[in-house]
Design a protein around this motif. Structure first.
Motif, PDB file in Angstrom:
ATOM      1  N   PRO A   1      36.678  73.624  11.239  1.00 14.29           N
ATOM      2  CA  PRO A   1      35.375  73.892  11.872  1.00 14.29           C
ATOM      3  C   PRO A   1      34.291  74.138  10.822  1.00 14.29           C
ATOM      4  O   PRO A   1      34.555  74.710   9.758  1.00 14.29           O
ATOM      5  CB  PRO A   1      35.645  75.163  12.691  1.00 14.29           C
ATOM      6  N   PRO A   2      33.058  73.725  11.129  1.00 11.02           N
ATOM      7  CA  PRO A   2      31.960  73.843  10.160  1.00 11.02           C
ATOM      8  C   PRO A   2      31.732  75.258   9.637  1.00 11.02           C
ATOM      9  O   PRO A   2      31.446  75.426   8.447  1.00 11.02           O
ATOM     10  CB  PRO A   2      30.737  73.356  10.944  1.00 11.02           C
ATOM     11  N   ASP A   3      31.856  76.285  10.487  1.00 15.94           N
ATOM     12  CA  ASP A   3      31.610  77.649  10.013  1.00 15.94           C
ATOM     13  C   ASP A   3      32.661  78.089   8.996  1.00 15.94           C
ATOM     14  O   ASP A   3      32.339  78.749   8.008  1.00 15.94           O
ATOM     15  CB  ASP A   3      31.535  78.634  11.178  1.00 15.94           C
ATOM     16  N   ILE A   4      33.903  77.666   9.175  1.00 14.80           N
ATOM     17  CA  ILE A   4      34.963  77.995   8.208  1.00 14.80           C
ATOM     18  C   ILE A   4      34.751  77.216   6.915  1.00 14.80           C
ATOM     19  O   ILE A   4      34.898  77.762   5.822  1.00 14.80           O
ATOM     20  CB  ILE A   4      36.361  77.732   8.808  1.00 14.80           C
ATOM     21  N   MET A   5      34.353  75.931   7.033  1.00 14.19           N
ATOM     22  CA  MET A   5      34.076  75.131   5.825  1.00 14.19           C
ATOM     23  C   MET A   5      32.934  75.740   5.031  1.00 14.19           C
ATOM     24  O   MET A   5      32.989  75.810   3.803  1.00 14.19           O
ATOM     25  CB  MET A   5      33.738  73.682   6.192  1.00 14.19           C
ATOM     26  N   ASN A   6      31.887  76.184   5.713  1.00 15.27           N
ATOM     27  CA  ASN A   6      30.759  76.813   5.013  1.00 15.27           C
ATOM     28  C   ASN A   6      31.201  78.054   4.259  1.00 15.27           C
ATOM     29  O   ASN A   6      30.774  78.291   3.129  1.00 15.27           O
ATOM     30  CB  ASN A   6      29.640  77.157   5.999  1.00 15.27           C
ATOM     31  N   ASP A   7      32.077  78.857   4.869  1.00 13.26           N
ATOM     32  CA  ASP A   7      32.600  80.052   4.191  1.00 13.26           C
ATOM     33  C   ASP A   7      33.430  79.662   2.967  1.00 13.26           C
ATOM     34  O   ASP A   7      33.317  80.291   1.910  1.00 13.26           O
ATOM     35  CB  ASP A   7      33.440  80.908   5.148  1.00 13.26           C
TER      36      ASP A   7
END
Length: 179
Positions: free
Chosen positions: A101-107
């Motif tokens: 998911p994008p939010d996990i990738m950003n982290d």
């Protein structure tokens, strides 16, 4: 086992290292890898492909087991790799990231996790990159690595400094003894 008893502080300046990692990430990860890597030499941070590579470990019952992996990161220090009197170096299997998911990738791309760091994809094909888990370190004979490993890519200086900063943060972090 209680880790909070007699906890020791980190051996580096935590705030300086945190700031350095933040500045390195903010300066951009474009061009993470050298466009023309030296395929004949092994350096810290290199990615290798090992045919039929296995990550061995001892499980909770004392059995030797292994997970299959064919893409590995060289953790060992470059100067130790070049020394003839040292037979071994350390490598870490890379976990391929897909459907994250994008939010996990950003982290992950902020490099804030102590035990795991993000490595971007080295080609434009299939995946979202790789996860390096510092808790999964494997010792390998350097001659075996040279004979059976295919170097895929090596880091640029900027990327190596980021990788090295993350290694220091992992190995030299506060162990909680004095909390």
């Amino acid at each position: 086992m209680n880790c909070s008893v007699n906890r020791w502080s980190p051996v580096y300046d935590f705030d300086s290292l945190k700031l350095q990692i933040k500045e390195l990430v903010e300066s951009g990860l474009v061009g993470f890898y050298n466009e023309s890597p030296n395929l004949l030499e092994i350096y810290q941070g290199d990615i290798f492909e090992l045919k039929d590579g296995m990550f061995p470990y001892i499980d909770e019952e004392g059995n030797i087991v292994a997970e299959e992996s064919n893409i590995w990161l060289v953790l060992g220090n470059t100067c130790d790799i070049t020394r003839d009197d040292l037979e071994y170096t350390n490598i870490i299997p890379l976990e391929v990231l897909t459907d994250i998911p994008p939010d996990i990738m950003n982290d992950l791309k902020k490099f804030q996790n102590y035990k795991k760091i993000y490595y971007p994809p080295y080609s434009t094909d299939e995946n979202q990159g790789y996860l390096v888990d510092f808790t999964k370190i494997c010792t390998i004979d350097k001659k075996f690595l040279s004979a059976n490993g295919n170097k895929i890519c090596e880091l640029k200086f900027h990327s190596w400094v980021l990788f090295h900063s993350c290694i220091i943060r992992y190995f030299a972090r506060d162990d909680g003894r004095n909390d």
